[in-house]
Design a protein around this motif. Structure first.
Motif, mmCIF file in Angstrom:
data_model
loop_
_atom_site.group_PDB
_atom_site.id
_atom_site.type_symbol
_atom_site.label_atom_id
_atom_site.label_comp_id
_atom_site.label_asym_id
_atom_site.label_seq_id
_atom_site.Cartn_x
_atom_site.Cartn_y
_atom_site.Cartn_z
ATOM 1 N N ALA A 128 -31.012 -1.723 6.433
ATOM 2 C CA ALA A 128 -31.180 -0.434 5.748
ATOM 3 C C ALA A 128 -31.231 0.712 6.758
ATOM 4 N N ALA A 129 -31.911 0.488 7.877
ATOM 5 C CA ALA A 129 -31.998 1.537 8.908
ATOM 6 C C ALA A 129 -30.624 1.827 9.506
ATOM 7 N N MET A 130 -29.832 0.765 9.710
ATOM 8 C CA MET A 130 -28.482 0.973 10.255
ATOM 9 C C MET A 130 -27.589 1.685 9.239
ATOM 10 N N ARG A 131 -27.719 1.310 7.958
ATOM 11 C CA ARG A 131 -26.907 1.972 6.931
ATOM 12 C C ARG A 131 -27.289 3.448 6.793
ATOM 13 N N ALA A 132 -28.552 3.745 6.922
ATOM 14 C CA ALA A 132 -28.973 5.150 6.848
ATOM 15 C C ALA A 132 -28.388 5.941 8.019
ATOM 16 N N THR A 133 -28.366 5.311 9.201
ATOM 17 C CA THR A 133 -27.792 5.967 10.379
ATOM 18 C C THR A 133 -26.299 6.200 10.196
ATOM 19 N N LEU A 134 -25.608 5.199 9.655
ATOM 20 C CA LEU A 134 -24.175 5.375 9.378
ATOM 21 C C LEU A 134 -23.954 6.484 8.352
ATOM 22 N N GLY A 135 -24.854 6.606 7.396
ATOM 23 C CA GLY A 135 -24.736 7.665 6.399
ATOM 24 C C GLY A 135 -24.749 9.050 7.026
ATOM 25 N N HIS A 136 -25.454 9.174 8.137
ATOM 26 C CA HIS A 136 -25.481 10.451 8.835
ATOM 27 C C HIS A 136 -24.285 10.617 9.768
ATOM 28 N N LEU A 137 -23.983 9.556 10.525
ATOM 29 C CA LEU A 137 -23.029 9.704 11.634
ATOM 30 C C LEU A 137 -21.578 9.407 11.241
ATOM 31 N N ARG A 138 -21.379 8.423 10.379
ATOM 32 C CA ARG A 138 -20.016 8.000 10.030
ATOM 33 C C ARG A 138 -19.979 7.678 8.532
ATOM 34 N N PRO A 139 -20.186 8.676 7.678
ATOM 35 C CA PRO A 139 -20.351 8.408 6.245
ATOM 36 C C PRO A 139 -19.078 7.902 5.554
#
Lengths: 266, 266
Positions: B55-66
């Motif tokens: 979940a933490a990685m998906r949240a980061t991807l949502g910001h950086l590479r959505p």
């Protein structure tokens, strides 16, 4: 034993672990690691690091505790006059060391004829140190300083069992090991002395191995017993001379496993 | 791919690894670790840490590479529009994680239909990170920053082979594995994804496993190929969809092992 001597032995044991660390790390994952076969059968690598680390520990003992006896894997026995013996395995898990795994360790114990009184399992690459005996029971490393405590009883069907190799001892030894392994929740291999540290940290219920030397098991005995666990031979007797060893997190799982080890073929 | 995009993907991959670290460590060696069985057969633990880290990685991807696609072990597939997919295994080696070993890892890869372009194998407890692809081939951790390079050719009789479990795949898979294992100098088990990192560091010649998922192998493929090694299925074809996988330090040992895997019973 008085508190001053306990403190002196602890300080000495920590100094030995510190002395061994740079010697073991100098050749770890090095392209120039030299190995040769110590035995005439099988694969028993001895590394320069092994010898250098034991030599560094012996030099430290020469300064700090010159009258204690020493029994080391690489350089054998040196007599003493105090009744105390330092038992040293400079690199336990040389095969793992050569393969680059972070699960080998430096094993340091000091004890008398009854067995080890204080032990250290040190993993230099991770920078993790497990200490037990003479009132000590702690680890230091990633995440900081923590007390050691073996896990509470649970049935073997819920337990985690470790052994370094799936090929355990003789054919009969292996059959006995399998009687326990087949009933455990999870069986894992390949951890060398780190498996014993995991018993003391409350992560693992059992380690069962055969063919150990005294220097392989004395430090784990001290660390695990300090954390509330039990280490014996497969008959429930003393294990500090090596051979077939079971390390258990508590008396209940020890009894359940010993019964299976001794039950023999149907 | 232009250098700006390469740099952006590298920065994003490192950010994902950073995001996962505290989530995996929060429950590592914790007394309160919750597990349940994901499958109906065998022992397939899923931990809260596994889910939180993804979940933490998906949240980061949502910001950086959505706009990139995601394929993760815990939460499945999310579609994207860029042609790039992030393949995430938040804790590879959950059994090792539950047992407290330091050999599980966070696996992160980004690639396209042809396979992974960049991969990270991260071991949060040791604080060790292996990065390969898009011009990168390095590890950082104990001892500092080092380049990755697979070891030069040597015969199988001098080689080190790893597999996570001694029970490899089906009965036929196991027989094929044994044909290689019986000729290797040293066979070790229990390292999870860390074994692939050891191939990239030049410590280990071969890893042979069966029954892998795509998220188990994509990051190791990128790291090992960047270090000069080869990862294929047991027929020598692409391995990025998982299944039966062989990772080899060089073409020579790969060919020797593949020939044995394919030789079949006499």
């Amino acid at each position: 034993m008085d508190d001053a001597l306990k403190a002196e032995l602890l300080a000495c044991a920590l100094a030995l672990a510190n002395a061994a660390r740079p010697e073991t790390l100098r050749y770890f994952r090095s392209d120039t690691l030299e190995t040769d076969d110590k035995g005439t059968q099988g694969f028993d690598p001895v590394t320069v690091a092994d010898r250098n680390a034991e030599a560094a520990m012996r030099a430290t003992l020469g300064h700090l505790r010159p009258n204690d006896a020493i029994f080391g894997e690489e350089f054998g026995e040196s007599v003493g006059t105090t009744g105390l013996t330092w038992v040293l395995d400079p690199i336990d898990g040389t095969r793992g060391y050569i393969a680059g795994t972070p699960t080998w360790g430096v094993l340091i114990a000091v004890g008398d004829d009854s067995g080890p009184l204080l032990g250290i399992i040190d993993q230099p690459y991770i920078g993790e140190r497990f200490v037990g005996g003479l009132g000590q029971r702690w680890r230091d490393g990633p995440g900081g300083f923590l007390g050691l405590r073996c896990r509470p009883p649970r049935p073997l069907s819920e337990a985690i069992l470790f052994s370094t190799f799936p090929e355990v001892g003789t054919k009969d030894d292996l059959a006995a090991f399998r009687r326990v392994a087949d009933r455990a929740r999870l069986v894992r291999y390949g951890m060398d002395c780190y498996a014993y540290a995991l018993v003391a940290t409350g992560q693992v219920d059992l380690v069962i191995e055969a063919g150990l030397a005294a220097y392989d098991i004395q430090a784990p005995i001290a660390v695990i017993e300090a954390a509330g666990g039990i280490v014996t031979d497969w008959q429930g007797g003393p294990a500090h001379r090596g051979g077939r060893v079971i390390a258990a997190a508590n008396a209940e799982i020890h009894a359940e496993a010993i019964a299976l080890l001794q039950s023999g073929p149907a």
